[in-house]
Scaffold this motif. Structure first.
Motif: not given
Length: 124
Positions: A67, A74, A78
């Motif tokens: 991430y 992202a 997520e």
């Protein structure tokens, strides 16, 4: 259940193995409550919980590494999905430990009833 196992990742395998060993030991204790099973039940219960926590921590580390990678765009959703998937390890560890504790309680009840019968016989 299979989907949850897959989503949980590699940490589900040691958690499952330790959990099944715990439940089998607790079943043996429930059948024949002997003091020699107690340390094994306690250590397997601890290993089960620790394996679940390790799987969770590894999953979170993996999610955060991906991430926060360089140039990562992202979405935050997520990150939530990663936390969700990692929590499957903790859930499995808690389920297995709870089942083991319930089964072990049957053995403890049988042991307590046996002790009560012996103490009544000694009084008579």
């Amino acid at each position: 259940m299979q989907e949850a196992f897959t989503e949980g990742g590699w940490g589900m395998y040691p958690t499952t193995l330790a959990g099944f060993a715990l439940i089998l030991t607790c079943l043996q204790y429930a059948r024949r409550p002997e003091a020699r099973y107690v340390p094994l039940m306690l250590s397997l219960g601890l290993v089960t919980l620790m394996a679940g926590a390790l799987g969770f921590a590894s999953g979170i580390i993996s999610v955060l590494r991906h991430y926060t990678g360089a140039g990562s765009d992202a979405p935050t959703s997520e990150l939530y999905v990663g936390f969700y998937e990692s929590l499957h390890n903790v859930r499995l560890a808690l389920i297995m430990s709870t089942l083991g504790a319930i089964v072990a309680s049957v053995g403890a009840l049988r042991l307590a009833r046996g002790a009560a019968v012996v103490s009544r016989a000694a009084v008579d």
